[in-house]
Write an enzyme that holds these catalytic residues in place. Sequence first.
Site, PDB file in Angstrom:
ATOM      1  N   LYS A   1      70.013  54.046  99.618  1.00  0.00           N
ATOM      2  CA  LYS A   1      69.976  52.808 100.387  1.00  0.00           C
ATOM      3  C   LYS A   1      69.052  52.930 101.598  1.00  0.00           C
ATOM      4  O   LYS A   1      68.437  51.946 102.021  1.00  0.00           O
ATOM      5  CB  LYS A   1      71.397  52.425 100.824  1.00  0.00           C
ATOM      6  CG  LYS A   1      72.242  51.865  99.681  1.00  0.00           C
ATOM      7  CD  LYS A   1      73.604  51.438 100.175  1.00  0.00           C
ATOM      8  CE  LYS A   1      74.350  50.623  99.115  1.00  0.00           C
ATOM      9  NZ  LYS A   1      74.495  51.325  97.838  1.00  0.00           N
TER      10      LYS A   1
ATOM     11  N   GLU B   1      74.638  49.740 109.813  1.00  0.00           N
ATOM     12  CA  GLU B   1      74.024  48.418 109.840  1.00  0.00           C
ATOM     13  C   GLU B   1      74.883  47.474 110.670  1.00  0.00           C
ATOM     14  O   GLU B   1      76.103  47.653 110.766  1.00  0.00           O
ATOM     15  CB  GLU B   1      73.906  47.821 108.436  1.00  0.00           C
ATOM     16  CG  GLU B   1      72.762  48.340 107.610  1.00  0.00           C
ATOM     17  CD  GLU B   1      72.674  47.630 106.270  1.00  0.00           C
ATOM     18  OE1 GLU B   1      71.642  47.806 105.605  1.00  0.00           O
ATOM     19  OE2 GLU B   1      73.627  46.919 105.883  1.00  0.00           O
TER      20      GLU B   1
ATOM     21  N   HIS C   1      84.685  44.843  97.956  1.00  0.00           N
ATOM     22  CA  HIS C   1      83.244  44.793  97.707  1.00  0.00           C
ATOM     23  C   HIS C   1      82.889  44.758  96.216  1.00  0.00           C
ATOM     24  O   HIS C   1      81.726  44.967  95.861  1.00  0.00           O
ATOM     25  CB  HIS C   1      82.523  45.978  98.370  1.00  0.00           C
ATOM     26  CG  HIS C   1      82.759  46.083  99.846  1.00  0.00           C
ATOM     27  ND1 HIS C   1      82.247  45.175 100.745  1.00  0.00           N
ATOM     28  CD2 HIS C   1      83.481  46.976 100.578  1.00  0.00           C
ATOM     29  CE1 HIS C   1      82.619  45.514 101.973  1.00  0.00           C
ATOM     30  NE2 HIS C   1      83.380  46.584 101.903  1.00  0.00           N
TER      31      HIS C   1
ATOM     32  N   ARG D   1      69.320  47.418  86.729  1.00  0.00           N
ATOM     33  CA  ARG D   1      69.941  47.331  85.406  1.00  0.00           C
ATOM     34  C   ARG D   1      70.322  45.889  85.132  1.00  0.00           C
ATOM     35  O   ARG D   1      70.108  45.011  85.980  1.00  0.00           O
ATOM     36  CB  ARG D   1      71.208  48.191  85.374  1.00  0.00           C
ATOM     37  CG  ARG D   1      72.177  47.842  86.508  1.00  0.00           C
ATOM     38  CD  ARG D   1      73.492  48.560  86.407  1.00  0.00           C
ATOM     39  NE  ARG D   1      74.302  48.447  87.608  1.00  0.00           N
ATOM     40  CZ  ARG D   1      75.034  47.393  87.943  1.00  0.00           C
ATOM     41  NH1 ARG D   1      75.040  46.315  87.152  1.00  0.00           N
ATOM     42  NH2 ARG D   1      75.765  47.373  89.044  1.00  0.00           N
TER      43      ARG D   1
END
Length: 493
Positions: free
Chosen positions: A116, A200, A235, A291
């Site tokens: 990430k 973040e 999530h 994907r």
Amino acid sequence: MFKKVLIANRGEIAIRAMRACRELGVQTVAVYSEADKNALFAKYADEAYYIGPAPSSQSYLNIDKILEVALESGAEAIHPGYGFLSENSIFARKCEEAGIVFIGPPSKAIEQMGSKIAARNVMIKAGVPVVPGTEGAVASKEEAIETADSIGYPVIIKASAGGGGIGMKIVHSKEGFKTAFHSIQSVASSAFGDPTVFIEKYVEEPRHIEFQILADKYGDVVYVMERECSIQRRHQKLIEEAPSPVMTPELRKEMGETAVRAAKAIGYENAGTVEFLYSKGEYYFLEVNTRLQVEHTITEMITGIDLAKQQLRIAWGEKLPFRQEDITYRGWAIECRINAEDPLNDFAPSPGKIRRYRSAGGPGIRVDSGVHMGYTISPYYDSMISKLCAWGQNREEAIDRMNRALYEYVVAGVTTNIPFHKAVLRNESFRKGKLTTHFIDDHNIIEDVRKVVKEDSTRGATLASALENRDQKIAAITAAVGSYMKAADERKK
């Protein structure tokens, strides 16, 4: 086109890929674990090979064994489905080295998006908006606290190698930050073998909107509409719809072109998804899923584009058969993930044998499933039973059809999240399209689920009684027919 393709996956996505192959005249090879030896996907394929015990680490994640089967069976390509090895750059690279086509992006693209932190930096250089945060890994808790203080709370701590909602924690104040930081480091290390984390700014009241992309080997990239995926637990998505209720033609064009720019920045090929957080008119890059997504079905329903077939054609070397301006949509589609899990017990998995099973049907309904009556939901794998999709001329009709389909769906023997879906779809805020990723908590949906479960238990008792009476009648008729046939045979003698 390929003559033979190995499907390195299981369950409904294995069958989905096999269906695309069959329509294109391509033979399929299944690989299965001990737990899946009698599974539908293993029977559906033209060939099936045993690859190991039930634990995925000894079967569906066994790269060397899967490649061995591919070479032995003469498969020219491997479709990885989703999950397992689908976003494993090492697997993609080993396929390339073995001369087997990996039906997905190049290993280099997967590797870039697997981290990430690396993904954020690539997107920043490409001019793609990202959530304010650290540019690299956070080395210590002291540095992490300093960063969080400068960004401003709330913040979210993320594992760099994380995915599937694992390795994230929201922190609303300085108190408790150290504990959360060490917790995510520990999870990242044990789940992904990489303790690297970053910080973040936490986007409040966000919507999760993703853009489907298709990219061929010749540099052409298009976006194939968007999907709203804001209804989540921990999530992980539970309900998706296409298009997004918040979308306008102008916003779609802007976000879609941003998704294309992101794909081109990493030299992307094949099908993929660029995910964004959207809040108060602003959007930020979240990640690229390298994907085919679980929820690709609803994009197919509104656009008429078979994404699984496009994967095969792109991997074979064909150019995209359409330009961006050729892609249009019609109507609205919603997907509910039907899982063997208990929403009243923190969505805990509910493995077991399906004693009765009747899927929904009728106008506008699609069910992608790998189960049947008598099938056992294994504790070793994901608890998904099926993907139930409903299409309508507009969002209201799609919701009404989904409600009707959920009413029809019968799964006995395991606890399912069908009551959860019913509770969400009857919620007034959902019907108005007012969604965020905190929808479940903000609307106290679990209390509504309790009411649905109570209602369904009454109907379920009536249904069970009817089915029992039906079974008794069938048994009586079968016995009577057997007696008649036996008597007829005696008369002939």
